[in-house]
Design an enzyme around this catalytic site. Structure first.
Site, short mmCIF file in Angstrom:
data_model
loop_
_atom_site.label_atom_id
_atom_site.label_comp_id
_atom_site.label_asym_id
_atom_site.label_seq_id
_atom_site.Cartn_x
_atom_site.Cartn_y
_atom_site.Cartn_z
CB ILE A 61 -0.93 -0.01 1.24
CG1 ILE A 61 -1.82 -1.25 1.22
CG2 ILE A 61 -1.76 1.26 1.32
CD1 ILE A 61 -2.70 -1.40 -0.02
CD GLU A 188 -14.03 4.98 19.22
OE1 GLU A 188 -13.45 4.14 19.95
OE2 GLU A 188 -13.74 6.20 19.26
CG ASP A 217 -9.66 3.48 17.34
OD1 ASP A 217 -9.10 4.56 17.05
OD2 ASP A 217 -10.49 3.37 18.26
#
Ligand code: TRP
Ligand code: ZN
Ligand code: CA
Length: 457
Positions: A61, A188, A217
């Site tokens: 990536i 959240e 997260d």
């Protein structure tokens, strides 16, 4: 009009016969080999997966692309009072940014609304079309920040990481065996509100189709650790395998179990996993020893602070964790990268003369036995002998007759020969049919010939 006159010539003109003689030996030598086109491009090939099955290699990536998303989130916060919090304008702007990228890439997106603390919240869910709908591999990240800051590590990092992985799925035309779903959760920071809403409204039968939920997260902490959720041994093992290949030690995530969006899934009986680079816990001396960074300091000193900005990111942790997400999704979902036929090569070794400052010539190549369309990254290998390649304009002609420019002419490019591999988005062409390499010499004095060319599907 000629692109250059004789006075501009630097290379001495060689006779046509000399060109043919000199290049002819090379062409003959090449013809004896497997291919007349030297392997200039690195082939993309499938490698064996971790279980020995044939699985496509997970992509690397681009951390630059992940950072570009983070910069956009920072700009959104800047333009919206310094945060991207639930119920604030920066939240919806963040959602619109992510959704726009996914829609353009071909995902099926949906926005789920809920109310929390008197404000409307939103989850964004993106499905990659295809794969077995009864086996879903699901990656999620919360999209909201706290009110005090822009939330670039918490949780721009997870947001941008899974976004770039999703976009890479699309870019590669990945065809997973299992269905891929991504989600960006709202609220959240108010207590896992968005993910809880999602799980609550999901019919039990649909929950049962989720083979794994993976949560991201905080994956770019400035003083990072490499923590892997240990909720499910198999999912934990996939990530540990990845970090082992990079020789990066990992630890089990213990900084507050169930403190993120995987908790509602886990409570509903879904197998969960994830990665975490640390929040307000302090890095120990032993951890600094194995991971570098500063002992006695928090993994993220700006956790939930206004200083959680684009400066609050460790690029290496962000890079490693983004690659780990891709590895996890590719490994768990199986499948193949288009084209399914994977690297089938069609080649012409017929010599075609290119007349000096003359009409275009075509070298035809018949492709058969394939199904469907040509790939979006069709490789075109070209081997042309020519004493002044700047004279040459080269096009690929698809079976439809449409042309794709591979190379333009240039008065300054006095080098000899064109030995190159070009990548063409040929996805609107049927794979089968007659393809042509069209070459025109547009300026007087030098000439040459097509020694061969090939298409890799
Ligand atoms: N979810 C927390 C937040 O957004 C951050 C956090 C603390 C965390 N401990 C964790 C995330 C453990 C994942 C795992 O504020
Ligand atoms: Zn947080
Ligand atoms: Ca010429």
């Amino acid at each position: 009009m000629p692109l250059h006159g004789p006075t501009l010539r630097t290379a001495p003109r060689r006779s046509r016969g000399a060109v043919l003689l000199a290049a002819g030996a090379a062409a003959t030598a090449a013809l004896l080999g497997a291919s007349s086109v030297p392997a200039t491009a690195a082939p993309t090939t499938a490698t064996a997966g971790r279980n020995g099955a044939s699985a496509p290699a997970a992509p690397d990536i681009s951390v630059a692309n992940v950072k570009a998303h983070l910069n956009q989130l920072q700009s959104i916060a800047n333009a919206n009072g310094g945060n991207r919090a639930h119920g604030r304008s920066g939240y919806k702007a963040s959602l619109d940014y992510v959704k726009g990228k996914l829609d353009a890439a071909g995902f099926t997106t949906s926005v789920q609304q809920f109310t929390s603390s008197g404000a409307t919240g939103y989850n964004l869910v993106a499905d990659w079309p295809g794969g077995d709908p009864n086996h879903v591999i699901f990656a999620g990240a919360h999209l909201d920040s706290v009110g005090r800051g822009p939330g670039i590590n918490d949780n721009g990092s997870g947001t941008a990481g899974i976004l770039e992985v999703a976009l890479t799925v699309a870019k590669q035309g990945y065809k997973p065996d299992k269905h891929l779903r991504f989600a960006w959760w709202g609220a959240e920071e108010l207590g896992l509100v968005g993910s809880q809403n999602y799980v609550r409204q999901l019919p039990a039968a649909e929950r049962g189709k989720i083979d794994a939920y993976l949560n991201f997260d905080m994956i770019g902490s400035p003083n990072p650790g490499y923590f892997v959720y240990d909720d499910d041994p198999q999912l934990e093992g996939v990530f540990k395998d990845f970090f082992a290949t990079r020789k990066i030690p990992t630890e089990i995530e213990t900084e507050g179990d169930g403190r993120s969006d995987h908790a509602p899934f886990k409570n509903a009986g879904v197998r969960v996993g994830g990665l975490f680079s640390g929040a307000d816990y302090t890095k120990t001396a032993a951890q600094a020893q194995k991971w570098g960074g500063t002992a006695g300091q928090a993994f993220d000193r700006c956790y939930h602070q206004s200083c959680d900005t684009i400066a609050n990111i460790d690029d290496t942790a962000l890079d490693n964790n983004s690659d780990a997400i891709a590895y996890g999704l590719w490994t768990l979902s199986g499948g193949s990268t288009t084209p399914p036929s994977g690297g089938k090569v069609f080649e012409s070794t017929t010599t075609v003369d290119i007349p000096d400052a003359g009409p275009a010539v075509d070298s035809p190549l018949t492709v058969s036995g394939l199904t469907g369309n040509a790939p979006s990254a069709l490789k075109v290998g070209v081997d042309i002998k020519h004493s002044y390649r700047g004279d040459l304009v080269i096009d690929l002609v698809g079976p439809s007759g449409r042309t794709y420019r591979l190379k333009s002419s240039s008065a300054n490019d006095s080098g000899a020969d064109v030995v190159a591999t070009y990548t063409v988005d040929a996805s609107s062409e049927t794979a089968n049919g007659v393809w042509k390499l069209r070459v025109q010499d547009v300026a007087a004095q030098d000439d040459g010939y097509v020694a061969g060319w090939k298409l890799t599907f």
